[in-house]
Design a protein around this motif. Structure first.
Motif, PDB file in Angstrom:
ATOM      1  N   PHE A 134       0.838  -1.207   0.000  1.00  0.00           N
ATOM      2  CA  PHE A 134       0.000   0.000   0.000  1.00  0.00           C
ATOM      3  C   PHE A 134       0.869   1.252   0.000  1.00  0.00           C
ATOM      4  O   PHE A 134       0.617   2.209  -0.762  1.00  0.00           O
ATOM      5  N   GLU A 135       1.887   1.274   0.814  1.00  0.00           N
ATOM      6  CA  GLU A 135       2.792   2.423   0.893  1.00  0.00           C
ATOM      7  C   GLU A 135       3.489   2.665  -0.445  1.00  0.00           C
ATOM      8  O   GLU A 135       3.589   3.816  -0.917  1.00  0.00           O
ATOM      9  N   GLN A 136       3.911   1.580  -1.066  1.00  0.00           N
ATOM     10  CA  GLN A 136       4.595   1.710  -2.354  1.00  0.00           C
ATOM     11  C   GLN A 136       3.636   2.174  -3.440  1.00  0.00           C
ATOM     12  O   GLN A 136       4.004   2.988  -4.307  1.00  0.00           O
ATOM     13  N   LEU A 137       2.407   1.705  -3.402  1.00  0.00           N
ATOM     14  CA  LEU A 137       1.428   2.097  -4.419  1.00  0.00           C
ATOM     15  C   LEU A 137       1.087   3.574  -4.314  1.00  0.00           C
ATOM     16  O   LEU A 137       0.953   4.267  -5.338  1.00  0.00           O
ATOM     17  N   VAL A 138       0.955   4.075  -3.070  1.00  0.00           N
ATOM     18  CA  VAL A 138       0.701   5.514  -2.903  1.00  0.00           C
ATOM     19  C   VAL A 138       1.862   6.325  -3.462  1.00  0.00           C
ATOM     20  O   VAL A 138       1.665   7.331  -4.164  1.00  0.00           O
ATOM     21  N   ALA A 139       3.083   5.877  -3.158  1.00  0.00           N
ATOM     22  CA  ALA A 139       4.256   6.582  -3.677  1.00  0.00           C
ATOM     23  C   ALA A 139       4.278   6.565  -5.203  1.00  0.00           C
ATOM     24  O   ALA A 139       4.602   7.574  -5.851  1.00  0.00           O
ATOM     25  N   ASN A 140       3.911   5.426  -5.819  1.00  0.00           N
ATOM     26  CA  ASN A 140       3.876   5.337  -7.277  1.00  0.00           C
ATOM     27  C   ASN A 140       2.809   6.248  -7.868  1.00  0.00           C
ATOM     28  O   ASN A 140       3.019   6.879  -8.927  1.00  0.00           O
ATOM     29  N   MET A 141       1.652   6.331  -7.201  1.00  0.00           N
ATOM     30  CA  MET A 141       0.589   7.221  -7.694  1.00  0.00           C
ATOM     31  C   MET A 141       1.030   8.672  -7.658  1.00  0.00           C
ATOM     32  O   MET A 141       0.783   9.439  -8.606  1.00  0.00           O
ATOM     33  N   LEU A 142       1.698   9.052  -6.571  1.00  0.00           N
ATOM     34  CA  LEU A 142       2.163  10.446  -6.460  1.00  0.00           C
ATOM     35  C   LEU A 142       3.224  10.743  -7.515  1.00  0.00           C
ATOM     36  O   LEU A 142       3.203  11.809  -8.160  1.00  0.00           O
ATOM     37  N   TRP A 143       4.155   9.808  -7.679  1.00  0.00           N
ATOM     38  CA  TRP A 143       5.241  10.050  -8.635  1.00  0.00           C
ATOM     39  C   TRP A 143       4.731  10.059 -10.067  1.00  0.00           C
ATOM     40  O   TRP A 143       5.078  10.924 -10.860  1.00  0.00           O
ATOM     41  N   SER A 144       3.870   9.088 -10.398  1.00  0.00           N
ATOM     42  CA  SER A 144       3.392   8.986 -11.780  1.00  0.00           C
ATOM     43  C   SER A 144       2.494  10.157 -12.151  1.00  0.00           C
ATOM     44  O   SER A 144       2.498  10.621 -13.295  1.00  0.00           O
TER      45      SER A 144
END
Length: 282
Positions: A134-144
């Motif tokens: 979940f933490e990684q997915l949030v980071a990916n959403m913000l970055w992308s």
């Protein structure tokens, strides 16, 4: 007669009358006071357990809420990127989403670690893995979203599936923790009940012991008193050849027996003098 019996026989009657209540008080104190203290300690441990664990259960529900808030904030951030909002709004949204995600993850990990002994290592490991995802997915959403809002839209579908999976696992874990807490509290209550029953058993045993002691006292007083009464009756009726019971005791019964023996001796002397005088007169 045992030495304890001799000591008991030497105690004055007035002291014996106080002996049984004193023994009752001592035995009740020895048996009941520790029982009350142990039961109070268990109750205190139960109260402390409730005070300590109730916030932990609430924290689990709070972690689910924070996770859902972070998910919604990530969705809002992607929408701002798709709508080509002003950079300052997107930057602010990024900071807010990052903060909510960090708080949700920190709360999740703290709660999971605190409940490891109730959930087991397998469930804890799975929850940590899902939380990391979940933490990684949030980071990916913000970055992308900062690079290509369309990619951020792609991640929203993954977020729906992952957040739903994490929510279900957390809810199941919360139910497990609640069941374990109920078992732990029931264990404390059972301990208190066992101590209470043990105290009741000790009380019954104390009553039995006191009853036996009281019977021993009554028999120890009544039997020699009956013997002495019968012998004194014979002496009063003129049978001075009766042998009075000799009590090797220093209480009132022993003193009465000694006085009775002197009285019998006096009657024997009086009878001897009377017989001598009658013989002399002849």
């Amino acid at each position: 007669m045992t030495s304890l019996g001799r000591v008991f026989n030497d105690i004055p009657m007035s002291s014996k009358a106080l002996l049984v209540p004193i023994v009752i008080l001592v035995l009740m104190t020895v048996t009941l006071v520790p029982t009350f203290l142990i039961e109070a300690r268990i109750e205190a441990r139960l109260d402390a357990h409730i005070d300590r664990t109730t916030p932990q259960f609430s924290q689990g529900k709070e972690a689910v809420g924070l996770m859902l808030e972070a998910r919604l904030s990530a969705y809002e951030h992607v929408r701002l990127g798709v709508d080509e909002a002003a950079p300052q709004y997107i930057q602010l949204s990024w900071a807010v989403t990052r903060g909510k995600a960090d708080r949700a993850v920190a709360t999740l990990r703290e709660w999971i670690d605190a409940q490891e002994h109730r959930l087991g290592s397998d469930i804890v490991g799975d929850l940590h893995s899902t939380t990391t995802a979940f933490e990684q997915l949030v980071a990916n959403m913000l970055w992308s979203t900062s690079k290509d809002p369309g990619v951020g839209m792609f991640y929203m579908g993954n977020m729906d599936r992952l957040s739903g999976k994490l929510r279900d696992k957390l809810n199941a874990a919360n139910l497990t923790v609640q069941a374990r807490l109920s078992e732990e509290r029931a264990h404390y209550r059972q301990q208190a009940t066992d101590v209470r029953l043990a105290g009741l058993g000790l009380t019954v045993l104390t009553i039995i012991l006191v009853g036996a002691l009281n019977r021993r006292c009554m028999v120890g007083l009544a039997r020699p008193l009956v013997q002495l009464t019968g012998a004194m009756t014979d002496v009063a009726e003129g049978r001075t050849d009766v042998r009075l019971p000799q009590f090797k005791r220093k209480d009132e019964l022993g003193k009465i027996a000694a006085v009775a023996e002197r009285f019998r001796g006096t009657m024997v002397e009086a009878a001897t003098l009377a017989a001598t005088k009658t013989e002399a007169e002849r």
